[in-house]
Scaffold this motif. Structure first.
Motif, PDB file in Angstrom:
ATOM      1  N   MET A   1       0.847  -1.180   0.000  1.00  0.00           N
ATOM      2  CA  MET A   1       0.000   0.000   0.000  1.00  0.00           C
ATOM      3  C   MET A   1       0.887   1.237   0.000  1.00  0.00           C
ATOM      4  O   MET A   1       2.041   1.177   0.400  1.00  0.00           O
ATOM      5  N   LEU A   2       0.326   2.348  -0.434  1.00  0.00           N
ATOM      6  CA  LEU A   2       1.070   3.600  -0.534  1.00  0.00           C
ATOM      7  C   LEU A   2       0.369   4.672   0.279  1.00  0.00           C
ATOM      8  O   LEU A   2      -0.843   4.835   0.179  1.00  0.00           O
ATOM      9  N   GLU A   3       1.139   5.396   1.099  1.00  0.00           N
ATOM     10  CA  GLU A   3       0.597   6.536   1.832  1.00  0.00           C
ATOM     11  C   GLU A   3       0.559   7.734   0.895  1.00  0.00           C
ATOM     12  O   GLU A   3       1.568   8.109   0.315  1.00  0.00           O
ATOM     13  N   LEU A   4      -0.615   8.322   0.710  1.00  0.00           N
ATOM     14  CA  LEU A   4      -0.767   9.490  -0.153  1.00  0.00           C
ATOM     15  C   LEU A   4      -0.559  10.760   0.647  1.00  0.00           C
ATOM     16  O   LEU A   4      -0.875  10.820   1.836  1.00  0.00           O
ATOM     17  N   SER A   5      -0.047  11.786  -0.018  1.00  0.00           N
ATOM     18  CA  SER A   5       0.165  13.053   0.692  1.00  0.00           C
ATOM     19  C   SER A   5      -1.160  13.705   1.045  1.00  0.00           C
ATOM     20  O   SER A   5      -1.274  14.395   2.039  1.00  0.00           O
ATOM     21  N   GLU A   6      -2.197  13.476   0.226  1.00  0.00           N
ATOM     22  CA  GLU A   6      -3.523  14.008   0.536  1.00  0.00           C
ATOM     23  C   GLU A   6      -4.385  12.877   1.054  1.00  0.00           C
ATOM     24  O   GLU A   6      -4.581  11.871   0.376  1.00  0.00           O
ATOM     25  N   GLN A   7      -4.882  13.033   2.265  1.00  0.00           N
ATOM     26  CA  GLN A   7      -5.735  12.027   2.872  1.00  0.00           C
ATOM     27  C   GLN A   7      -7.197  12.448   2.718  1.00  0.00           C
ATOM     28  O   GLN A   7      -7.496  13.630   2.586  1.00  0.00           O
ATOM     29  N   PRO A   8      -8.125  11.507   2.743  1.00  0.00           N
ATOM     30  CA  PRO A   8      -9.538  11.870   2.603  1.00  0.00           C
ATOM     31  C   PRO A   8      -9.980  12.774   3.742  1.00  0.00           C
ATOM     32  O   PRO A   8      -9.522  12.635   4.872  1.00  0.00           O
ATOM     33  N   SER A   9     -10.859  13.697   3.428  1.00  0.00           N
ATOM     34  CA  SER A   9     -11.369  14.578   4.472  1.00  0.00           C
ATOM     35  C   SER A   9     -12.428  13.843   5.267  1.00  0.00           C
ATOM     36  O   SER A   9     -13.049  12.884   4.798  1.00  0.00           O
TER      37      SER A   9
END
Length: 73
Positions: free
Chosen positions: A59-67
């Motif tokens: 899995m990859l951590e995205l810089s923008e997370q869901p609000s």
């Protein structure tokens, strides 16, 4: 030469590296690898020599997370 502030360095690092999470589905634990690309992350993972590669999900951590929005309260 222009001086960088610590916050600028942190932002630069965030842009150049991503966090890849290798999740072992058999034993339910995670290993985190910092890498610039997915190929680099897989190469680092392979260097660890874990058996049973089919027990792992990547899995990859995205810089923008869901609000959180209205349902997150």
């Amino acid at each position: 030469m222009k001086k960088k502030k610590a916050a600028q360095d942190a932002y630069y690092e965030e842009e150049s590296n991503r966090v890849y999470v290798f999740n072992n589905v058999m034993f339910n634990f995670n290993m985190y690898i910092n890498a610039s690309t997915a190929d680099e992350a897989m190469e680092k993972f392979d260097q660890c020599g874990f058996a049973h590669r089919d027990h792992w999900k990547v899995m990859l951590e995205l810089s923008e997370q869901p609000s959180e929005g209205p349902h997150g309260e």
